[in-house]
Write a protein that holds these residues in place. Sequence first.
Motif, PDB file in Angstrom:
ATOM      1  N   THR A  82       2.160 -37.247  60.475  1.00 32.40           N
ATOM      2  CA  THR A  82       3.190 -38.210  60.847  1.00 32.40           C
ATOM      3  C   THR A  82       2.735 -38.950  62.097  1.00 32.40           C
ATOM      4  O   THR A  82       2.165 -38.338  63.005  1.00 32.40           O
ATOM      5  CB  THR A  82       4.530 -37.496  61.135  1.00 32.40           C
ATOM      6  OG1 THR A  82       4.951 -36.809  59.964  1.00 32.40           O
ATOM      7  CG2 THR A  82       5.600 -38.484  61.562  1.00 32.40           C
ATOM      8  N   LYS A  86       8.186 -42.031  66.755  1.00 29.43           N
ATOM      9  CA  LYS A  86       9.090 -42.251  65.630  1.00 29.43           C
ATOM     10  C   LYS A  86      10.233 -43.183  66.008  1.00 29.43           C
ATOM     11  O   LYS A  86      10.838 -43.060  67.071  1.00 29.43           O
ATOM     12  CB  LYS A  86       9.660 -40.905  65.165  1.00 29.43           C
ATOM     13  CG  LYS A  86      10.497 -40.959  63.900  1.00 29.43           C
ATOM     14  CD  LYS A  86      10.914 -39.547  63.489  1.00 29.43           C
ATOM     15  CE  LYS A  86      11.737 -39.556  62.210  1.00 29.43           C
ATOM     16  NZ  LYS A  86      12.127 -38.170  61.823  1.00 29.43           N
ATOM     17  N   GLY A  87      10.514 -44.142  65.096  1.00 26.50           N
ATOM     18  CA  GLY A  87      11.697 -44.987  65.240  1.00 26.50           C
ATOM     19  C   GLY A  87      11.566 -46.126  66.225  1.00 26.50           C
ATOM     20  O   GLY A  87      12.577 -46.739  66.580  1.00 26.50           O
ATOM     21  N   CYS A 110      11.611 -43.343  73.573  1.00 32.08           N
ATOM     22  CA  CYS A 110      11.279 -43.207  72.152  1.00 32.08           C
ATOM     23  C   CYS A 110      10.833 -41.772  71.862  1.00 32.08           C
ATOM     24  O   CYS A 110      10.330 -41.056  72.733  1.00 32.08           O
ATOM     25  CB  CYS A 110      10.177 -44.178  71.763  1.00 32.08           C
ATOM     26  SG  CYS A 110      10.716 -45.896  71.684  1.00 32.08           S
ATOM     27  N   VAL A 113       6.958 -37.056  68.430  1.00 29.26           N
ATOM     28  CA  VAL A 113       7.151 -36.024  67.415  1.00 29.26           C
ATOM     29  C   VAL A 113       5.825 -35.346  67.095  1.00 29.26           C
ATOM     30  O   VAL A 113       4.749 -35.896  67.336  1.00 29.26           O
ATOM     31  CB  VAL A 113       7.772 -36.615  66.135  1.00 29.26           C
ATOM     32  CG1 VAL A 113       9.126 -37.252  66.429  1.00 29.26           C
ATOM     33  CG2 VAL A 113       6.834 -37.640  65.484  1.00 29.26           C
ATOM     34  N   GLY A 175       6.801 -34.068  62.411  1.00 28.67           N
ATOM     35  CA  GLY A 175       7.892 -35.008  62.622  1.00 28.67           C
ATOM     36  C   GLY A 175       9.000 -34.484  63.504  1.00 28.67           C
ATOM     37  O   GLY A 175       9.947 -35.217  63.797  1.00 28.67           O
ATOM     38  N   GLN A 224      -0.045 -44.398  60.088  1.00 26.66           N
ATOM     39  CA  GLN A 224       0.945 -45.471  60.200  1.00 26.66           C
ATOM     40  C   GLN A 224       0.989 -46.333  58.945  1.00 26.66           C
ATOM     41  O   GLN A 224       2.050 -46.831  58.561  1.00 26.66           O
ATOM     42  CB  GLN A 224       0.642 -46.343  61.422  1.00 26.66           C
ATOM     43  CG  GLN A 224       1.747 -47.346  61.761  1.00 26.66           C
ATOM     44  CD  GLN A 224       1.446 -48.068  63.052  1.00 26.66           C
ATOM     45  OE1 GLN A 224       0.383 -48.679  63.206  1.00 26.66           O
ATOM     46  NE2 GLN A 224       2.372 -48.028  63.996  1.00 26.66           N
TER      47      GLN A 224
END
Length: 297
Positions: A82, A86-87, A110, A113, A175, A224
């Motif tokens: 991952t 994230k996000g 942010c 993870v 994650g 990614q």
Amino acid sequence: MRSGLVGRWAAVTGAVLLTGACTQATGLAGVGATSPSTAPVTGTPAVTATIPTPSHLAAEQPPQGDEPVEVPPPKLSKYTYTFPVKGCKTEYQRKLLVLPKTTIWAPQGCAFVAPVGGVVDEVNVQDRWSAGTDAGSTREGRFVTIIGDDGVRYLGGHLDSVADGIKPGTRVKGGQLLGRVGRTGNARDTGPNLYFAISWKTGPAFWWVRRGMVEPWDYLDAWQEGNRTLSPREETLKLRGKLGETPQCTVQCSAVRSQQEPQPSKTPRPQKSTSDNNDDDDDVITLNPTTAPLDGR
């Protein structure tokens, strides 16, 4: 005399009628091609007949196909990865600067993870970096490292905070939240970012290995862009075999030279007052971090 004149007129009239008939287009069996009710059009007449396409030409026309079917990326390893932020929208370096690591620029707070499932190795919740000494061992400020199920160590530094429950020995899933992007360490005067590095497991005294040994951007690109099985395991193990588990420090080593060969030391025992008759006479021992590397498998 009169009959001769009439005969000549008849001949002239017949010639005129014959000439007019010859100038008209004729169809089958002498039938005119122009509709009697339609005035003839000057110029080239329009062709209204449809010419059929020969069968051999029709067969060469490409058939109408369905929408293309997306083919998933090939599975390159048994591990699933991952992207470590994230996000949030991110940018990161794709070139070697001082160390084989990268800076992932992302907004403050942010989520950092776990790139893969594994076990938490080191956690630093205090920002001990000082601009006056710029010690290499403290440059990442608050950080978390994990040893992935692939045997690779991953570092996320410059964290604003460490997630609750994240401590050495904690089992994490790929994650799972490890911390929040910040600007601790030597990122204090820059924008918030995640210091991301790939290496192998060593003892905490060998902090320079933790700071990055394997160039990470090809793997970040793959994770990614959807190829989540591209693994750094093979490259990491190969480089460890070449350099050894604890290669010599080469970057920002002088400020913390004493940490490379730590020795146990005793703290001075406080003076006892005459009224303090119950104090323990044992010495208080403070041990620096061990130099013995942990299992690097």
